[in-house]
Write a protein that holds these residues in place. Sequence first.
Motif, PDB file in Angstrom:
ATOM      1  N   ALA A  96       8.194  -3.071  12.965  1.00 24.76           N
ATOM      2  CA  ALA A  96       8.772  -3.496  14.232  1.00 24.76           C
ATOM      3  C   ALA A  96       8.844  -2.488  15.324  1.00 24.76           C
ATOM      4  N   LEU A  97       9.288  -1.245  14.845  1.00 23.08           N
ATOM      5  CA  LEU A  97       9.336  -0.179  15.731  1.00 23.08           C
ATOM      6  C   LEU A  97       7.719   0.131  16.508  1.00 23.08           C
ATOM      7  N   ALA A  98       6.921   0.048  15.446  1.00 23.92           N
ATOM      8  CA  ALA A  98       5.275   0.443  15.879  1.00 23.92           C
ATOM      9  C   ALA A  98       5.149  -0.623  16.821  1.00 23.92           C
ATOM     10  N   ALA A  99       5.287  -1.916  16.580  1.00 17.95           N
ATOM     11  CA  ALA A  99       4.820  -2.769  17.510  1.00 17.95           C
ATOM     12  C   ALA A  99       5.719  -2.807  18.912  1.00 17.95           C
ATOM     13  N   HIS A 100       6.775  -2.505  18.704  1.00 16.94           N
ATOM     14  CA  HIS A 100       7.756  -2.306  20.171  1.00 16.94           C
ATOM     15  C   HIS A 100       7.068  -0.939  20.950  1.00 16.94           C
ATOM     16  N   LEU A 101       6.654  -0.197  20.106  1.00 17.71           N
ATOM     17  CA  LEU A 101       6.474   1.201  20.744  1.00 17.71           C
ATOM     18  C   LEU A 101       5.061   1.087  21.318  1.00 17.71           C
ATOM     19  N   GLY A 102       4.097   0.292  20.502  1.00 17.01           N
ATOM     20  CA  GLY A 102       2.743   0.815  20.548  1.00 17.01           C
ATOM     21  C   GLY A 102       2.156   1.695  19.934  1.00 17.01           C
ATOM     22  N   TYR A 103       2.947   2.079  18.762  1.00 21.03           N
ATOM     23  CA  TYR A 103       2.447   3.098  17.822  1.00 21.03           C
ATOM     24  C   TYR A 103       1.658   2.647  16.797  1.00 21.03           C
ATOM     25  N   ILE A 104       1.122   3.500  16.097  1.00 20.26           N
ATOM     26  CA  ILE A 104       0.325   3.022  14.632  1.00 20.26           C
ATOM     27  C   ILE A 104       1.255   3.145  13.712  1.00 20.26           C
ATOM     28  N   TYR A 105       1.248   2.162  12.831  1.00 19.28           N
ATOM     29  CA  TYR A 105       2.122   2.230  11.578  1.00 19.28           C
ATOM     30  C   TYR A 105       1.612   2.441  10.284  1.00 19.28           C
ATOM     31  N   VAL A 106       1.911   3.158   9.538  1.00 22.17           N
ATOM     32  CA  VAL A 106       1.284   3.679   8.150  1.00 22.17           C
ATOM     33  C   VAL A 106       2.319   3.516   6.879  1.00 22.17           C
ATOM     34  N   ASP A 107       2.001   2.670   6.166  1.00 17.53           N
ATOM     35  CA  ASP A 107       2.748   2.415   4.893  1.00 17.53           C
ATOM     36  C   ASP A 107       2.154   3.262   3.770  1.00 17.53           C
ATOM     37  N   SER A 108       2.926   4.565   3.784  1.00 19.39           N
ATOM     38  CA  SER A 108       2.562   5.611   2.975  1.00 19.39           C
ATOM     39  C   SER A 108       2.381   5.076   1.496  1.00 19.39           C
ATOM     40  N   GLY A 109       3.470   4.230   1.110  1.00 16.34           N
ATOM     41  CA  GLY A 109       3.539   3.606  -0.549  1.00 16.34           C
ATOM     42  C   GLY A 109       2.097   3.040  -0.789  1.00 16.34           C
ATOM     43  N   ALA A 110       1.575   2.029   0.365  1.00 14.68           N
ATOM     44  CA  ALA A 110       0.461   1.627  -0.147  1.00 14.68           C
ATOM     45  C   ALA A 110      -0.716   2.340  -0.730  1.00 14.68           C
ATOM     46  N   MET A 111      -0.630   3.691   0.063  1.00 10.18           N
ATOM     47  CA  MET A 111      -1.691   4.829  -0.563  1.00 10.18           C
ATOM     48  C   MET A 111      -1.507   4.933  -2.014  1.00 10.18           C
ATOM     49  N   TYR A 112      -0.433   5.391  -2.428  1.00 14.17           N
ATOM     50  CA  TYR A 112      -0.118   5.384  -3.896  1.00 14.17           C
ATOM     51  C   TYR A 112      -0.092   4.191  -4.531  1.00 14.17           C
ATOM     52  N   ARG A 113       0.131   3.153  -4.404  1.00 13.85           N
ATOM     53  CA  ARG A 113      -0.237   1.807  -4.818  1.00 13.85           C
ATOM     54  C   ARG A 113      -1.689   1.770  -5.188  1.00 13.85           C
ATOM     55  N   ALA A 114      -2.570   2.232  -4.112  1.00 14.89           N
ATOM     56  CA  ALA A 114      -4.005   2.077  -4.106  1.00 14.89           C
ATOM     57  C   ALA A 114      -4.501   2.873  -5.357  1.00 14.89           C
ATOM     58  N   VAL A 115      -4.065   4.094  -5.269  1.00  7.28           N
ATOM     59  CA  VAL A 115      -4.433   4.960  -6.423  1.00  7.28           C
ATOM     60  C   VAL A 115      -4.031   4.360  -7.747  1.00  7.28           C
ATOM     61  N   THR A 116      -2.758   3.921  -7.928  1.00 13.44           N
ATOM     62  CA  THR A 116      -2.283   3.430  -9.229  1.00 13.44           C
ATOM     63  C   THR A 116      -3.200   2.133  -9.712  1.00 13.44           C
ATOM     64  N   TYR A 117      -3.534   1.372  -8.483  1.00  9.65           N
ATOM     65  CA  TYR A 117      -4.365   0.015  -8.895  1.00  9.65           C
ATOM     66  C   TYR A 117      -5.736   0.572  -9.491  1.00  9.65           C
ATOM     67  N   TYR A 118      -6.249   1.704  -8.650  1.00 14.22           N
ATOM     68  CA  TYR A 118      -7.506   1.889  -8.871  1.00 14.22           C
ATOM     69  C   TYR A 118      -7.622   2.424 -10.515  1.00 14.22           C
ATOM     70  N   CYS A 119      -6.730   3.202 -10.773  1.00 14.57           N
ATOM     71  CA  CYS A 119      -6.565   3.775 -12.204  1.00 14.57           C
ATOM     72  C   CYS A 119      -6.339   2.645 -13.111  1.00 14.57           C
ATOM     73  N   MET A 120      -5.532   1.644 -12.985  1.00 13.66           N
ATOM     74  CA  MET A 120      -5.425   0.424 -13.879  1.00 13.66           C
ATOM     75  C   MET A 120      -6.499  -0.510 -13.938  1.00 13.66           C
ATOM     76  N   GLN A 121      -7.364  -0.677 -12.809  1.00 16.21           N
ATOM     77  CA  GLN A 121      -8.638  -1.103 -12.786  1.00 16.21           C
ATOM     78  C   GLN A 121      -9.813  -0.509 -13.921  1.00 16.21           C
ATOM     79  N   LYS A 122      -9.748   0.995 -13.706  1.00 18.88           N
ATOM     80  CA  LYS A 122     -10.425   1.682 -14.415  1.00 18.88           C
ATOM     81  C   LYS A 122     -10.011   2.095 -15.903  1.00 18.88           C
ATOM     82  N   LYS A 123      -8.937   1.359 -16.486  1.00 18.79           N
ATOM     83  CA  LYS A 123      -8.242   1.504 -17.675  1.00 18.79           C
ATOM     84  C   LYS A 123      -7.705   2.867 -17.962  1.00 18.79           C
ATOM     85  N   ILE A 124      -7.720   3.879 -16.790  1.00 15.70           N
ATOM     86  CA  ILE A 124      -7.030   5.014 -17.002  1.00 15.70           C
ATOM     87  C   ILE A 124      -5.676   4.920 -17.188  1.00 15.70           C
TER      88      ILE A 124
END
Length: 236
Positions: A22-50
């Motif tokens: 909401a803040l990013a939309a109001h200010l015209g800023y870029i929003y970054v969900d840092s948790g998504a990055m850690y989730r992506a690494v986790t998901y990759y490792c799960m898919q590769k059976k690591i």
Amino acid sequence: MSKIVIAIDGFSSCGKSTLAKALAAHLGYIYVDSGAMYRAVTYYCMQKKIISPDGTYDKKEVVGSIPKIKLSFKYNALSRSSDTFLNRTNIEKNIRKMDVSEHVSQISTIKEVREFVGDIQRNMGKNKGIVMDGRDIGTNVFPDAELKLFMTADVDVRVQRRVDEMTSKGIHVTAEEVKLNLMKRDYDDTHRKESPLSKAKDAVVLDNTDLSREQQLEYVERLIKDMLLTKDTLTP
């Protein structure tokens, strides 16, 4: 007005992402969900059976997989936020599932994973005009951020918010499952060796247990307005 970096830290399901978007939309800023990055690494490792179904993993294998992981983000006009892409594949829905939530805190404790994600985050914030939420944004990623928020809320309120969020996405879970997951993540996040969740000394605490989304946004908008006015007045 000058652009700033806004760092939002806090516990799981405190509404960090909702407020940040909401803040990013109001200010015209870029929003970054840092948790998504850690989730992506986790998901990759799960898919590769690591990562095995019971949560066990070989740290060396996780670290060895990092060079094979390419993360990118593309704006989704329908959801009005960015979708997470792993090696050019949209994995936004996949990384929000409970099985990923159960393992992400463990993977995020690995030093090399945090360094990998942290480098991406810092690069994204070089030009400022960014709102980023996570666990160590104000303490580690952007210690010099102009505005730092630390969000918290009553655990039962957080559980209900998480259940509602997952239900809206067609993911069916019980409140008990969610509560156990949140409590485990809270413990892991605050006790990990690498960049544990903690409040930056100069962060503004925002307990939104009894606040609506509109009230939270109005409160933070006032903080930003006062800060930018002061900053621009002091700038020669």
